[in-house]
Write a protein that holds these residues in place. Structure first.
Motif, PDB file in Angstrom:
ATOM      1  N   VAL A  57       0.806  -1.190   0.093  1.00  0.00           N
ATOM      2  CA  VAL A  57       0.087   0.165   0.079  1.00  0.00           C
ATOM      3  C   VAL A  57       0.807   1.203  -0.023  1.00  0.00           C
ATOM      4  CG1 VAL A  57      -1.651   1.215   1.240  1.00  0.00           C
ATOM      5  CG2 VAL A  57      -1.959  -1.194   1.262  1.00  0.00           C
ATOM      6  N   GLY A  59       0.675   5.476   0.499  1.00  0.00           N
ATOM      7  CA  GLY A  59      -0.072   6.637   0.888  1.00  0.00           C
ATOM      8  C   GLY A  59       0.583   7.976   1.526  1.00  0.00           C
ATOM      9  N   GLU A  64      -2.057   6.334   7.782  1.00  0.00           N
ATOM     10  CA  GLU A  64      -2.631   5.857   6.753  1.00  0.00           C
ATOM     11  C   GLU A  64      -2.374   4.372   6.155  1.00  0.00           C
ATOM     12  OE1 GLU A  64      -3.991   7.444   2.598  1.00  0.00           O
ATOM     13  OE2 GLU A  64      -3.355   8.930   3.789  1.00  0.00           O
ATOM     14  N   VAL A  65      -1.149   4.659   5.686  1.00  0.00           N
ATOM     15  CA  VAL A  65      -0.706   3.270   5.150  1.00  0.00           C
ATOM     16  C   VAL A  65      -0.857   2.209   6.101  1.00  0.00           C
ATOM     17  CG1 VAL A  65       1.324   2.342   4.121  1.00  0.00           C
ATOM     18  CG2 VAL A  65       0.840   4.638   3.527  1.00  0.00           C
ATOM     19  N   GLN A  66      -0.293   2.275   7.217  1.00  0.00           N
ATOM     20  CA  GLN A  66      -0.275   1.059   7.984  1.00  0.00           C
ATOM     21  C   GLN A  66      -1.571   0.512   8.320  1.00  0.00           C
ATOM     22  OE1 GLN A  66       2.098  -0.491   8.996  1.00  0.00           O
ATOM     23  NE2 GLN A  66       1.818  -1.964  10.487  1.00  0.00           N
ATOM     24  N   GLN A  67      -2.739   1.331   8.351  1.00  0.00           N
ATOM     25  CA  GLN A  67      -3.952   1.000   8.604  1.00  0.00           C
ATOM     26  C   GLN A  67      -4.503   0.313   7.531  1.00  0.00           C
ATOM     27  OE1 GLN A  67      -5.820   4.530   9.961  1.00  0.00           O
ATOM     28  NE2 GLN A  67      -5.273   4.499  11.967  1.00  0.00           N
ATOM     29  N   GLU A  68      -4.184   0.635   6.402  1.00  0.00           N
ATOM     30  CA  GLU A  68      -4.667   0.101   5.067  1.00  0.00           C
ATOM     31  C   GLU A  68      -3.994  -1.428   5.060  1.00  0.00           C
ATOM     32  OE1 GLU A  68      -7.255  -0.209   1.795  1.00  0.00           O
ATOM     33  OE2 GLU A  68      -7.164   0.791   3.708  1.00  0.00           O
ATOM     34  N   VAL A  69      -2.645  -1.412   5.136  1.00  0.00           N
ATOM     35  CA  VAL A  69      -2.009  -2.529   5.020  1.00  0.00           C
ATOM     36  C   VAL A  69      -2.617  -3.740   5.887  1.00  0.00           C
ATOM     37  CG1 VAL A  69       0.310  -3.975   5.649  1.00  0.00           C
ATOM     38  CG2 VAL A  69       0.211  -1.585   4.336  1.00  0.00           C
ATOM     39  N   ARG A  71      -5.697  -3.634   7.374  1.00  0.00           N
ATOM     40  CA  ARG A  71      -7.055  -4.286   6.860  1.00  0.00           C
ATOM     41  C   ARG A  71      -7.053  -5.070   5.716  1.00  0.00           C
ATOM     42  NH1 ARG A  71     -10.539  -3.424   3.070  1.00  0.00           N
ATOM     43  NH2 ARG A  71      -9.161  -1.812   1.768  1.00  0.00           N
ATOM     44  N   LYS A  72      -6.128  -4.885   4.925  1.00  0.00           N
ATOM     45  CA  LYS A  72      -6.141  -5.739   3.678  1.00  0.00           C
ATOM     46  C   LYS A  72      -5.491  -7.031   4.231  1.00  0.00           C
ATOM     47  CE  LYS A  72      -6.091  -2.501  -0.412  1.00  0.00           C
ATOM     48  NZ  LYS A  72      -5.454  -2.198  -1.396  1.00  0.00           N
ATOM     49  N   GLY A 137      -7.663  -8.710  -1.357  1.00  0.00           N
ATOM     50  CA  GLY A 137      -6.716  -7.322  -1.311  1.00  0.00           C
ATOM     51  C   GLY A 137      -5.246  -7.706  -1.409  1.00  0.00           C
ATOM     52  N   THR A 139      -1.950  -7.823  -3.342  1.00  0.00           N
ATOM     53  CA  THR A 139      -1.459  -6.964  -4.558  1.00  0.00           C
ATOM     54  C   THR A 139      -0.191  -7.801  -5.169  1.00  0.00           C
ATOM     55  OG1 THR A 139      -0.146  -5.635  -3.096  1.00  0.00           O
ATOM     56  CG2 THR A 139      -2.541  -5.051  -3.648  1.00  0.00           C
TER      57      THR A 139
END
Length: 231
Positions: A57, A59, A64-69, A71-72, A137, A139
């Motif tokens: 991810v 960002g 923000e990046v850590q949270q999205e990583v 989650r996925k 999710g 990638t």
């Protein structure tokens, strides 16, 4: 008394003399050996796949990046656990700055987060699982390699060793027969066997409309045996 000493002295000299004559003969016989190396192989169907895939991810902020990583990655783990993969483990976790260069200056434009996992599953289930993981999710599909159960590989190694030994014996017999010589006994044995490395397949995860085809193929288990045979 003198006669007895004279006889013992003569006997000692005789023993030393014949012993010194016999030693070169024994050494000469020890050199009469033939060394041959045989090779044997056994093909094994690759029924297991070792897979490494992950989430990447980009960002603007680290949070923000850590949270999205996270989650996925959690969504991908749910899929993997639902497919009952084995040896599931995290193999990489990173958060790094993302820089761009402009006018000889380094500018921080954001962050890159990665989370990778590895696992093992039957090779005939790989394609469908990859599709599901990417949909959840994932990638990147970093690597896929194929292998077989340890018991299968061990049995194949024994077969390869037997064939290598037979090959070495056949070579020795051919050489000695051509020279009108006869083999006597095996003086030494050297074994070299190796587990075949997993067969690798590498690619990046595409946008998948159809089920991903994956063909495992076969592994070749090889062994060599070196025999030293006297004749």
């Amino acid at each position: 008394m003198n006669n007895t000493l004279t006889k013992l002295y003569a006997l000692s000299l005789s023993t030393l003399f014949w012993g010194s004559v016999a030693l070169p003969t024994m050494a000469q016989e020890a050199l009469r050996t033939l060394t041959v190396t045989g090779r044997g192989t056994e093909a094994v169907t690759a029924t297991l796949a070792q897979v490494t895939l992950g989430v990447e991810v980009r960002g603007r902020t680290a949070q923000e990046v850590q949270q999205e990583v996270a989650r996925k990655a959690n969504a991908v783990l749910v899929v993997l656990r639902g497919r009952e993969v084995s040896q599931l483990q995290t193999t990489g976790l990173s958060l790094t700055p993302d820089y761009q260069f402009s006018n000889n200056q380094r500018l921080l434009v954001g962050y890159i987060g990665r989370n990778t996992v590895s696992f093992r599953l039957p090779s005939d289930r790989v394609g469908a699982l990859l599709d599901a993981a990417v949909q959840a999710g994932a990638t990147t599909i970093d690597s896929i390699s194929f292998t077989a159960p340890e018991t299968t590989l061990a049995a194949a190694q024994r077969t390869a060793l037997q064939r290598a030994t037979q090959d070495a014996q056949s070579q020795a017999q051919a050489v000695l027969s051509a020279l009108n010589l006869q083999p006597r006994q095996v003086v030494s044995i050297q074994i070299n066997q190796a587990t075949p490395p997993p067969s690798p397949v590498r690619f990046a995860a595409p946008a998948m409309a159809d089920s991903t085809p994956v063909v495992a193929g076969e592994l070749e288990v090889a062994a060599t045996v070196t025999l030293q045979i006297s004749y």
